[in-house]
Design a protein around this motif. Structure first.
Motif, PDB file in Angstrom:
ATOM      1  N   THR A   1     -15.006 -17.485 -28.260  1.00  0.00           N
ATOM      2  CA  THR A   1     -14.175 -18.485 -27.595  1.00  0.00           C
ATOM      3  C   THR A   1     -13.955 -18.132 -26.128  1.00  0.00           C
ATOM      4  O   THR A   1     -13.049 -18.655 -25.505  1.00  0.00           O
ATOM      5  CB  THR A   1     -12.809 -18.587 -28.294  1.00  0.00           C
ATOM      6  OG1 THR A   1     -12.248 -17.279 -28.389  1.00  0.00           O
ATOM      7  CG2 THR A   1     -12.947 -19.177 -29.674  1.00  0.00           C
ATOM      8  N   GLU A   2     -14.811 -17.268 -25.599  1.00  0.00           N
ATOM      9  CA  GLU A   2     -14.572 -16.798 -24.246  1.00  0.00           C
ATOM     10  C   GLU A   2     -14.857 -17.883 -23.202  1.00  0.00           C
ATOM     11  O   GLU A   2     -15.674 -18.769 -23.391  1.00  0.00           O
ATOM     12  CB  GLU A   2     -15.445 -15.582 -23.944  1.00  0.00           C
ATOM     13  CG  GLU A   2     -15.027 -14.336 -24.694  1.00  0.00           C
ATOM     14  CD  GLU A   2     -15.633 -14.244 -26.080  1.00  0.00           C
ATOM     15  OE1 GLU A   2     -16.335 -15.203 -26.475  1.00  0.00           O
ATOM     16  OE2 GLU A   2     -15.399 -13.241 -26.751  1.00  0.00           O
ATOM     17  N   HIS A   3     -14.165 -17.720 -22.103  1.00  0.00           N
ATOM     18  CA  HIS A   3     -14.375 -18.594 -20.961  1.00  0.00           C
ATOM     19  C   HIS A   3     -15.795 -18.399 -20.429  1.00  0.00           C
ATOM     20  O   HIS A   3     -16.354 -17.308 -20.519  1.00  0.00           O
ATOM     21  CB  HIS A   3     -13.343 -18.210 -19.890  1.00  0.00           C
ATOM     22  CG  HIS A   3     -13.311 -19.137 -18.741  1.00  0.00           C
ATOM     23  ND1 HIS A   3     -14.195 -19.036 -17.690  1.00  0.00           N
ATOM     24  CD2 HIS A   3     -12.507 -20.187 -18.464  1.00  0.00           C
ATOM     25  CE1 HIS A   3     -13.920 -19.988 -16.813  1.00  0.00           C
ATOM     26  NE2 HIS A   3     -12.906 -20.696 -17.260  1.00  0.00           N
ATOM     27  N   PRO A   4     -16.426 -19.460 -19.850  1.00  0.00           N
ATOM     28  CA  PRO A   4     -17.803 -19.321 -19.330  1.00  0.00           C
ATOM     29  C   PRO A   4     -17.968 -18.187 -18.325  1.00  0.00           C
ATOM     30  O   PRO A   4     -19.005 -17.525 -18.299  1.00  0.00           O
ATOM     31  CB  PRO A   4     -18.065 -20.680 -18.678  1.00  0.00           C
ATOM     32  CG  PRO A   4     -17.176 -21.624 -19.408  1.00  0.00           C
ATOM     33  CD  PRO A   4     -15.954 -20.844 -19.827  1.00  0.00           C
ATOM     34  N   VAL A   5     -16.948 -17.946 -17.491  1.00  0.00           N
ATOM     35  CA  VAL A   5     -17.048 -16.857 -16.515  1.00  0.00           C
ATOM     36  C   VAL A   5     -17.113 -15.509 -17.241  1.00  0.00           C
ATOM     37  O   VAL A   5     -17.870 -14.612 -16.870  1.00  0.00           O
ATOM     38  CB  VAL A   5     -15.845 -16.898 -15.539  1.00  0.00           C
ATOM     39  CG1 VAL A   5     -15.828 -15.657 -14.655  1.00  0.00           C
ATOM     40  CG2 VAL A   5     -15.902 -18.155 -14.683  1.00  0.00           C
ATOM     41  N   VAL A   6     -16.317 -15.395 -18.297  1.00  0.00           N
ATOM     42  CA  VAL A   6     -16.346 -14.164 -19.083  1.00  0.00           C
ATOM     43  C   VAL A   6     -17.718 -13.998 -19.728  1.00  0.00           C
ATOM     44  O   VAL A   6     -18.294 -12.917 -19.744  1.00  0.00           O
ATOM     45  CB  VAL A   6     -15.231 -14.188 -20.153  1.00  0.00           C
ATOM     46  CG1 VAL A   6     -15.384 -13.012 -21.117  1.00  0.00           C
ATOM     47  CG2 VAL A   6     -13.866 -14.152 -19.485  1.00  0.00           C
TER      48      VAL A   6
END
Ligand SMILES: [Zn+2]
Length: 241
Positions: free
Chosen positions: A68-73
């Protein structure tokens, strides 16, 4: 291959239960290390980080749901994957077989293939995402479950030249048991890669306790004491029991 007919695995909870004891040593002396934002609308991937006052194990509590990580992550994770693959290449340039544990959509095998074009990558994950990864040929074989599952331990015993765990031990209920499971599926002389860095944070989370456990289990740790990416070799005499 482990298809949908594999022993059924309970679905991973979207947000795991809060726990009052350290998953590494069982101590109840937990200290909040970082204030998370808590589960809130629009940011279900945030959870506070806690640190065990006894063994210094750092983990998210409650545990994070996978994927579920953010795209930047996720972009940062790809960079880390490439660095980890290169680090392993220096120790083990020609592995034939590699198991990525907690592989999810097999992002790591996809990246690592650039460095290891002749290596056969398999994936293990508690979710069926790994089956989708096999369908798009990111992994050759897909296994649904945990390293501590009996059918996984028996089937994969001493099979792999390399086993990798990215941000995996921080997520599981019993990281020591999962670590021993990783060593069981590794052949004697094989290499283990454990990355415990939290890609959401700028500073590394040190693998306190991990190195000592690896030595106790008959491994030679090839990275430094404060490394957040640990590479260890399973000694030929190490028991797979
Ligand atoms: Zn602890």
């Amino acid at each position: 291959m482990s298809g949908p007919s594999a022993p059924s695995v309970p679905p991973v909870p979207s947000y795991g239960p809060y726990r009052r004891d350290c998953p590494w040593c069982g101590s109840r002396r937990l200290r909040a290390r970082l204030r998370g934002d808590g589960p809130r609308q629009g940011a279900p991937h945030r959870s506070p980080v806690e640190r065990c006052a006894d063994c210094r194990h750092v983990f998210r509590n409650p545990p994070l749901p996978p994927g579920t990580e953010h795209p930047v992550v996720r972009a940062g994770v790809r960079v880390r994957h490439g660095l980890a693959a290169r680090a392993m290449f220096r120790h083990c340039p020609e592995p034939e077989s590699w198991l990525d544990v907690g592989t999810g959509d097999a992002d790591f095998p996809l990246t690592a293939r650039a460095h290891f074009p002749y290596t056969s990558f398999d994936g293990l994950d508690p979710t069926h995402r790994v089956l989708r990864a096999r369908a798009v040929e990111r992994v050759e074989e897909a296994f649904v479950g945990w390293l501590t599952d009996h059918h996984i331990a028996v089937r994969l015993r001493e099979r792999y030249d390399v086993v990798s765990l990215f941000q995996y031990l921080e997520r599981v209920a019993d990281p020591r048991a999962e670590l021993r499971g990783a060593l069981r599926v590794l052949r004697p002389g094989g290499h283990l890669l454990v990355d415990v860095a939290d890609p959401r944070r700028l500073f590394p989370v040190h693998a306190v306790g991990l190195n000592a456990e690896l030595v106790a289990q008959g491994c030679t740790v090839l990275t430094g004491a404060r490394a957040h990416r640990v590479i260890a070799r399973k000694d030929a005499s190490a028991s797979a029991a």
